[in-house]
Design an enzyme around this catalytic site. Sequence first.
Site, PDB file in Angstrom:
ATOM      1  N   HIS A  63      -3.634 -12.757  -3.058  1.00  0.00           N
ATOM      2  CA  HIS A  63      -2.563 -11.883  -3.997  1.00  0.00           C
ATOM      3  C   HIS A  63      -2.220 -10.785  -2.917  1.00  0.00           C
ATOM      4  CE1 HIS A  63      -6.746 -10.431  -3.092  1.00  0.00           C
ATOM      5  NE2 HIS A  63      -6.608  -9.395  -3.373  1.00  0.00           N
ATOM      6  N   ASP A  64      -2.589 -11.016  -1.757  1.00  0.00           N
ATOM      7  CA  ASP A  64      -1.979  -9.978  -0.732  1.00  0.00           C
ATOM      8  C   ASP A  64      -0.662 -10.341   0.278  1.00  0.00           C
ATOM      9  OD1 ASP A  64      -4.100  -7.953  -1.588  1.00  0.00           O
ATOM     10  OD2 ASP A  64      -5.475  -8.797  -0.079  1.00  0.00           O
ATOM     11  N   ASP A  81     -14.644  -8.213  -0.126  1.00  0.00           N
ATOM     12  CA  ASP A  81     -13.593  -7.584   0.219  1.00  0.00           C
ATOM     13  C   ASP A  81     -13.764  -6.852   1.632  1.00  0.00           C
ATOM     14  OD1 ASP A  81     -11.009  -6.729  -1.098  1.00  0.00           O
ATOM     15  OD2 ASP A  81     -11.793  -4.692  -0.703  1.00  0.00           O
ATOM     16  N   GLU A  84     -13.703 -11.562   3.456  1.00  0.00           N
ATOM     17  CA  GLU A  84     -12.113 -11.432   3.797  1.00  0.00           C
ATOM     18  C   GLU A  84     -12.027 -10.852   5.013  1.00  0.00           C
ATOM     19  OE1 GLU A  84      -8.276  -9.174   2.394  1.00  0.00           O
ATOM     20  OE2 GLU A  84     -10.259  -8.192   2.116  1.00  0.00           O
ATOM     21  N   ASP A 140     -15.337 -11.472  -6.822  1.00  0.00           N
ATOM     22  CA  ASP A 140     -14.918 -10.674  -5.899  1.00  0.00           C
ATOM     23  C   ASP A 140     -15.776  -9.581  -5.826  1.00  0.00           C
ATOM     24  OD1 ASP A 140     -13.176  -9.383  -4.013  1.00  0.00           O
ATOM     25  OD2 ASP A 140     -11.512 -10.294  -4.777  1.00  0.00           O
TER      26      ASP A 140
END
Length: 759
Positions: free
Chosen positions: A552-553, A390, A476, A280
């Site tokens: 995870h969001d 990200d 993302e 990431d």
Amino acid sequence: MLGEEFVVRKLAVGTHLGFIFFEFRVELAGTLLGVFAGDDANGLVFIGRKRGVEVDEGGGHFAPVAEFEGAFADAGAGDDTDGIGGAAVNLDEDDGAFAVWVEFAVRKRAHAGRADAEAVHREHRHAHTENLAGTEMAVRDLSFAQEFVELISGRGDGGCGAHAFDATPVSGPMLSEARRAMTALQWWQTGVIYQIYPRSFQDTDGDGIGDLRGITARLDYLAGLGVDAIWISPFYPSPMKDFGYDVADYTDVDPLFGTMEDFDALLAAAHARGLRVILDFVPNHSSDEHPWFVESRSSAVNVKRDWYLWRHALLSESDGTPERERLPNNWMSHFGGPAWEWDERTQEFYLHSFLKEQPDLNWRNPEVRAAMYGAMCFWLEKGVDGFRMDVLWLLIKDKEFRNNPPNPEYHGAMRDFASTLPVYNANRPETHDIVAEMRELMDSYGPTLPEHVEVKASEPTMQKLAARSHRVLIGEIYLPLAELVTYYGLVQKREAAEKTAPETPELNGANLPFNFHLILTEWKASAIAEIVRRYEQLLPPGGWPNYVLGNHDQRRLASRIGAKQARAAAMLLLTLRGTPTMYYGDELGMQDLPIAPEQVKDPAEKNEPGKGRGRDPERAPMLWVNAPNAGFTAPDATPWLPIEADWPVKNAAVQRSDPKSMLTLYRKLLALRRQHDTLHAGAIADVMAEGDVLRYRRVALPEGESTDFQVLLNLGTEVATAQCAPGTVVLTTLLDGAGARVEGEVTLESGEGLLIALD
Ligand code: GLC
Ligand code: MG
């Protein structure tokens, strides 16, 4: 032995259009099999077979590219961990199946302190060879290697030598793998990605927080599950204000998670199991404790001042408003409140799209770009297989910092960020230039593992997909489909690409702009069918689809749509066309953790309590075994978030031995997807809703297996029926009924899915 009859002869070595260029012929048992050419354009080596076989063997003849067949084999000559780049040649079946693999030992590139991004690219383009050697074939004449290397050293980066490897005869399986690899899809197209949130996966030191050694310890589970790649959320040194998405050093490991040695061991252990490792990367912002920001905020004239986005207070007609309240514009933070923070010392504001401890970097500054690309090189050289970038769509902000228009639909119960429409601080056109730079950098790196791709593809559309990216660039990106697909980029204009195959569009953006629409769309057959159809229509030629079901969001899948439907969702994700990304624990049917106010850890929830922003629920520790703390951490340790109450029945060990568990369903789906060309590479057709039943067909590749599959998924709450052509049930989400014949009307329970091999 086949290998012993190979002869590779130099035809020419020289420069052509500014690139090092070489031509050689390959003979098998005295018969000329082909004439190949290669060059080092863009730091990549391409090799192609010359049309026909009549060539000038006098040396010094550099054929125009047009004389070479379109279907060039190519491979990155980038310097990965072992410092070896490669180029491969494969011939068609009718030439007798064989492959030639030429390897270049490439000197490690320095990556630190580039003056600008251009220099990084120049460096890549000129990644020079120390050795040129043939392996995996019996090489009788590689004298051209010496010349090739001398030529390169003559360009000023010297210190090269050359030698031929000992000949290793080519064996059968290796041949077919190599041949397939050159015409087929990349690992990130046929494979399945599994996201690990490292804090919550496996703790090994009893501090209640997962770590890198924990991941290494669980690699066998992942390999057994049947995924191909892991994406690990950030483990870089960080004050952990946003649990690692606030990076204080882009090229190290936070002690909480372990050491660089732990990372190296993890990477090696993953690769040894054929698992890829995706990191990431957080380019939009650093931590406010990153030395760059510490410098930047130290004075308004610091050399790193411009590395972040600093603005004066708005001028005012002396209405008495203090400067610190005169925000530069109306941009809001994703984590509540304005995106501007006043700095007392230097009397200016800095931008933070997330927490104030996450200042946004200035991606218009070439030094920032070079520094970030340097950090990427650091990991790429270690051999990581790609990056998940990200908030990629947020990187560039409007140059003039214009105000966003207000959101007419905003009301107080919504989070602050929704009060304006992010026109000027998201999805700016210049973002694509950055993405293209990242892609070019990543494409200059070669494979980290021997290619192993199962799909044969000579059909034109499949050729288009034979991407040259060995390392995957994932973005993302939360945008509507029409905008999302622009992140695949444009057709590459660069010379090597044109030379390689002019008719093959090769895009220059992200390999996989994350598609979150299965998460964002209402869970209804008609809505999902529409999303899949539109997405397929909107994909640019050469763009490879992908789907994400959880991260995870986002709320846990099984909580969002319910445990029954989560089974249908698993079948959907793993039978659609395109790369699936799974979130750890979804294969167990993990659900959202209930989090009491005093248990809240996530800053998004702390900043805007009660607005549903909290992400702790989906970050619960992984459930491994039937033991205290579910084996996530030591029995007497306190896990950083509570263990899901269902752990005694939901842990992986229990589910592993239950033939009807969610885990068993995932394992079977993953195995089927891997096993069948049609499922991981075939086309998709007839996507539609029949009442509550979502249905689509996967269509066999012209050259792969011949099986077509029908998928039927009941996304409704009632029993439903659907029509089906004759076939055999391969798998049901209830894990019963496999092997049954179907034809005509089929009945499905709520949440039930059927995978049917059509006759
Ligand atoms: C991304 C991450 C999220 C993080 C944010 C800021 O959206 O997925 O977890 O909080 O970026 O870095
Ligand atoms: Mg730990």
